[in-house]
Scaffold this active site. Sequence first.
Site, PDB file in Angstrom:
ATOM      1  N   ASP A   1       9.742 158.548  94.556  1.00 29.66           N
ATOM      2  CA  ASP A   1      10.545 158.226  93.400  1.00 29.66           C
ATOM      3  C   ASP A   1      11.137 156.920  93.292  1.00 29.66           C
ATOM      4  OD1 ASP A   1      12.456 158.260  95.214  1.00 29.66           O
ATOM      5  OD2 ASP A   1      13.642 159.882  94.667  1.00 29.66           O
TER       6      ASP A   1
ATOM      7  N   ASP B   1      14.143 155.584  93.917  1.00 26.24           N
ATOM      8  CA  ASP B   1      15.013 155.176  95.093  1.00 26.24           C
ATOM      9  C   ASP B   1      13.961 154.818  96.148  1.00 26.24           C
ATOM     10  OD1 ASP B   1      17.475 155.120  94.349  1.00 26.24           O
ATOM     11  OD2 ASP B   1      18.011 157.353  95.165  1.00 26.24           O
TER      12      ASP B   1
ATOM     13  N   GLU C   1      11.623 156.517 105.487  1.00 31.53           N
ATOM     14  CA  GLU C   1      13.205 156.485 104.890  1.00 31.53           C
ATOM     15  C   GLU C   1      13.735 158.050 105.121  1.00 31.53           C
ATOM     16  OE1 GLU C   1      12.581 156.988 100.687  1.00 31.53           O
ATOM     17  OE2 GLU C   1      14.747 157.235 100.335  1.00 31.53           O
TER      18      GLU C   1
ATOM     19  N   ASP D   1       9.776 157.906  99.740  1.00 32.65           N
ATOM     20  CA  ASP D   1       9.888 159.195  98.532  1.00 32.65           C
ATOM     21  C   ASP D   1       9.138 158.204  97.356  1.00 32.65           C
ATOM     22  OD1 ASP D   1      10.927 160.802  99.914  1.00 32.65           O
ATOM     23  OD2 ASP D   1      12.889 160.472  99.108  1.00 32.65           O
TER      24      ASP D   1
END
Length: 651
Positions: free
Chosen positions: A514, A516, A434, A512
Amino acid sequence: MSDEKQNKGNYGAENIQALEGLEAVRKRPGMYIGSTDVKGLHHLVWEVIDNSIDEHLAGYCTHIDTIVHKDNSITVKDNGRGIPTGMHEKLQKSALEVVMTVLHAGGKFDKDTYKVSGGLHGVGVSCVNALSEYVRVEVHREGKYFEQEYSKGIPTGPVKTLGDSTRTGTIVTFRPDPTIFETTEYNFQTLAGRIRELSFLNKGLFLSLTDERETEEDGNFKRHDFYSEGGLREFVKYLDETRQPLIEEPIYVTGKEDNVEVEVAMQYNTGYQENIFSYVNNINTREGGTHVAGFRRAVNRVFKQYGDDNGLFAKVKIEISGDDFKEGLTSIISVKVPEPQFKGQTKGELGNSEVTGIVSRCVGDVLKTYLEENPAMARRIIDKVILAATARHAARKAREMVQRKNVLTGGGLPGKLSDCSSKDPGESEIFLVEGDSAGGTAKQGRDRNFQAILPLRGKILNVEKAMEYKIYENEEIKNMFTALGVSIEEKDGEKILNISKLRYHKVVIMCDADVDGSHISTLIMTFFFRYMKPLIEEGHIYIAAPPLYQVRKGKNFVYCWNDDERKAAIETYSNGKEDTSVKVQRYKGLGEMNAEQLWETTMDPSSRILRQVTISDAMEADRIFSMLMGDEVSPRRQFIEENAKYANIDI
Ligand code: 0RA
């Protein structure tokens, strides 16, 4: 009266045959339960529950309770007939001991009953026994209750009669052998997922799952009850919870012919995807088979006939194909077949040819009546079918453009791909990363001999909402097709993914750690589920797991992947005392790691954690995804609220 007498000519001790020893199972567990990873671990539970389900299918069991104990041992309790306890003539042992210690001694030879066990799963409770360091079975039968205990499949004592009982049923408790399994930790969601599915597939059966490892606010153990009154009708509604229905209620079919039971529910939604799930004797048939063929035949035939008879296709120029009836259709097909034949690579395809006609007739009759009685709904469906045909036409053109372009440019690889040197797909990996910046770090950190990097920018196209032709116009998606070397081909009007030129056998989604990042990996997984399912089925898709923390003291440090590890690391470095020199760094994104750290923690095959994406992960991802991205607002809010307390999602 003894068991043998009471059950003469039926099931009973004398029918149970001794075939093989359990040492074989311990020596080659994979042969019996598929694997010794977390999947194999859960297989043990399916095996026991399947036996209880068989009791339900035979008409004797209404309740099945599953409990995960603190030490990850499992209890499955049912109110079936109970495992027979009479003397087994040939072996001169209790039938209970035979069922528990002899491979393939299920003892159920009645061909008129449907069986889950002995089907695709079907290795018998004795396998569970062989692979457990401890097992206890309690049987309530004929006014008494009995018990026997085992270790690694070997009885540690005789069958004991413990007292009188007024009920019937079997209670199996087992603790998987940690020397066999890579992990012995059960996953609540995995268990709940299958048990929920079983409740939809067996309407009227009460199932429950209790997790004694977790206590709720009210002081009770975490527990879910599963019960479905409506069966498959509720199953399609559950699957389509987040989609906008096109017709008011699912179309529901039940029927029986030649001892084959048919149950089907189908619902059209306003989306473009087809969702079809099929089962034989409660076992998911991934590759479909004759029951699915029968369903398709009925749908195509009846809709086509209805459209023609009512002149609804008159002004349409394009030929309507079977594919056009599938758009926005969610269906579940469940058949119960006395002697199912499974074929295909993973034995996930029903082979019994007589089933096609049976399903086709049952579904056809109901569908025909439905269309005649609900002309308004019929109209909506046919309008959608016509739209689908038009869009399919546009999609083919767009797809052909993409694929022709590849040919013209010599199959040129995307400019953004940093390819590996190896040309051997078997040893090559591609990381889908990403963002360009993380892509840059990954490019520096990788081993270029066998690791390729493809950065994906921003949120790739929302495949849930997009119509198919849009997919092929999307830059990131085109890059994925060309980089991976796969293409969509059409054969007899069916789209087939050609993966024979797949350039990497490991495709790793790296996002990631997290919220998102997890959305994006959900999105990418959904894409694979929708458009490259064979890659998931053949085990090529993985998710990378970057660490969440680094705990450091001086020049010593460790990476941690969860809160328990973090706490343990702090504990070790500080010797349990307050120590301000122990520092914790929370990694939010891949970008916070340098190339060396990223290699060490996430990319180096000798130290990284890769999670292989299974079809059921992808199925759930698909559901969650359509909820997060779809049109319906309220289930999304509910999902976020429910999950917010687990601190998974920022809101
Ligand atoms: C052998 C024969 C019969 C039932 C079972 C085994 C049986 C196994 C399990 C495992 C968990 N729950 C179970 N319930 C039943 C047939 C029983 C009869 O003929 O009465």
